[in-house]
Scaffold this active site. Structure first.
Site, PDB file in Angstrom:
ATOM      1  CB  CYS A   5      -0.939  -0.001   1.206  1.00 46.15           C
ATOM      2  SG  CYS A   5      -1.887   1.535   1.339  1.00 46.15           S
TER       3      CYS A   5
ATOM      4  CG  ASN B  80     -12.637  10.530  -5.585  1.00 46.15           C
ATOM      5  OD1 ASN B  80     -13.631  11.237  -5.686  1.00 46.15           O
ATOM      6  ND2 ASN B  80     -11.451  10.912  -6.022  1.00 46.15           N
TER       7      ASN B  80
ATOM      8  CG  HIS C  73      -4.292   4.157   3.074  1.00 49.59           C
ATOM      9  ND1 HIS C  73      -3.312   3.496   3.814  1.00 49.59           N
ATOM     10  CD2 HIS C  73      -4.687   5.199   3.848  1.00 49.59           C
ATOM     11  CE1 HIS C  73      -3.140   4.099   4.971  1.00 49.59           C
ATOM     12  NE2 HIS C  73      -3.955   5.150   5.010  1.00 49.59           N
TER      13      HIS C  73
ATOM     14  CG  HIS D 254      -6.815   9.415  -0.581  1.00 51.56           C
ATOM     15  ND1 HIS D 254      -6.913   8.062  -0.847  1.00 51.56           N
ATOM     16  CD2 HIS D 254      -7.119  10.049  -1.738  1.00 51.56           C
ATOM     17  CE1 HIS D 254      -7.238   7.892  -2.117  1.00 51.56           C
ATOM     18  NE2 HIS D 254      -7.386   9.087  -2.674  1.00 51.56           N
TER      19      HIS D 254
HETATM   20  P1  5GP Z   1      -7.966   8.963  -5.759  1.00 54.74           P
HETATM   21  O1  5GP Z   1      -8.043   8.929  -7.267  1.00 54.74           O
HETATM   22  O2  5GP Z   1      -7.716   7.576  -5.202  1.00 54.74           O
HETATM   23  O3  5GP Z   1      -9.100   9.667  -5.086  1.00 54.74           O
HETATM   24  O4  5GP Z   1      -6.703   9.859  -5.414  1.00 54.74           O
HETATM   25  C1  5GP Z   1      -5.394   9.371  -5.437  1.00 54.74           C
HETATM   26  C2  5GP Z   1      -4.489  10.576  -5.497  1.00 54.74           C
HETATM   27  O5  5GP Z   1      -3.179  10.157  -5.138  1.00 54.74           O
HETATM   28  C3  5GP Z   1      -4.401  11.207  -6.880  1.00 54.74           C
HETATM   29  O6  5GP Z   1      -4.801  12.572  -6.814  1.00 54.74           O
HETATM   30  C4  5GP Z   1      -2.922  11.051  -7.244  1.00 54.74           C
HETATM   31  O7  5GP Z   1      -2.417  12.150  -7.952  1.00 54.74           O
HETATM   32  C5  5GP Z   1      -2.250  10.874  -5.897  1.00 54.74           C
HETATM   33  N1  5GP Z   1      -1.038  10.102  -5.921  1.00 54.74           N
HETATM   34  C6  5GP Z   1      -0.844   8.904  -6.544  1.00 54.74           C
HETATM   35  N2  5GP Z   1       0.417   8.479  -6.357  1.00 54.74           N
HETATM   36  C7  5GP Z   1       1.034   9.429  -5.592  1.00 54.74           C
HETATM   37  C8  5GP Z   1       2.362   9.549  -5.073  1.00 54.74           C
HETATM   38  O8  5GP Z   1       3.226   8.698  -5.262  1.00 54.74           O
HETATM   39  N3  5GP Z   1       2.632  10.662  -4.329  1.00 54.74           N
HETATM   40  C9  5GP Z   1       1.695  11.637  -4.101  1.00 54.74           C
HETATM   41  N4  5GP Z   1       2.069  12.690  -3.371  1.00 54.74           N
HETATM   42  N5  5GP Z   1       0.418  11.551  -4.575  1.00 54.74           N
HETATM   43  C10 5GP Z   1       0.111  10.458  -5.324  1.00 54.74           C
HETATM   44 ZN    ZN Z   2      -2.605   1.579   3.461  1.00 54.23          ZN
END
Ligand code: 5GP
Ligand code: ZN
Length: 114
Positions: A4, A87, A98, A100
């Site tokens: 993760c 989301n 995970h 966020h």
């Molecule tokens: P989700 O699409 O799951 O709501 O959001 C995941 C977020 O994690 C995305 O906005 C993406 O840009 C961010 N993200 C993915 N990989 C990384 C990473 O390695 N570092 C950082 N700081 N953000 C990440």
């Molecule tokens: Zn996790």
């Protein structure tokens, strides 16, 4: 290391651009920002999605919001406004499993989202 990404950030194995950290919560800048400020706020405890949040996690999840408010104040847009969004699942575009909270601010945000 676990498989993760955000657990590895919470444990310090991977070091993002950290904005805030305490024993329960970590906040760091999104690697692909969608607004002048785009911070992700995570619990250090692994919870896969909103669907897996348990009653005993309610206080922890609340801390994600109080952290968002504090960062919005620190970044200077608390009064102008900002968005927090989490989301859940494929249709919502969740890509990291995970939980966020996205904190987006520093520009006018459109509604409804796509
Ligand atoms: P989700 O699409 O799951 O709501 O959001 C995941 C977020 O994690 C995305 O906005 C993406 O840009 C961010 N993200 C993915 N990989 C990384 C990473 O390695 N570092 C950082 N700081 N953000 C990440
Ligand atoms: Zn996790």
């Amino acid at each position: 290391m676990t498989d993760c990404l955000f657990c590895n950030m919470a444990s310090g194995e991977i070091k993002p651009d950290i904005v805030f950290e305490n024993d329960a919560v970590l906040a760091f800048r999104d690697i692909n920002p969608q607004a002048p400020t785009h911070v992700l706020i995570i619990p250090k405890k692994h919870i896969t999605s909103i669907n897996e949040i348990q009653i005993e996690d309610e206080t922890l999840v609340g801390k994600l919001y109080t952290t968002a408010k504090a960062i919005a104040t620190q970044e200077g847009f608390a009064e102008d406004g900002y968005r927090v969004v989490m989301n859940c699942g494929e249709d919502a575009g969740q890509t990291v499993f995970h939980i966020h909270l996205h904190l987006l601010g520093g520009r006018q945000l459109a509604w409804p989202p796509g």
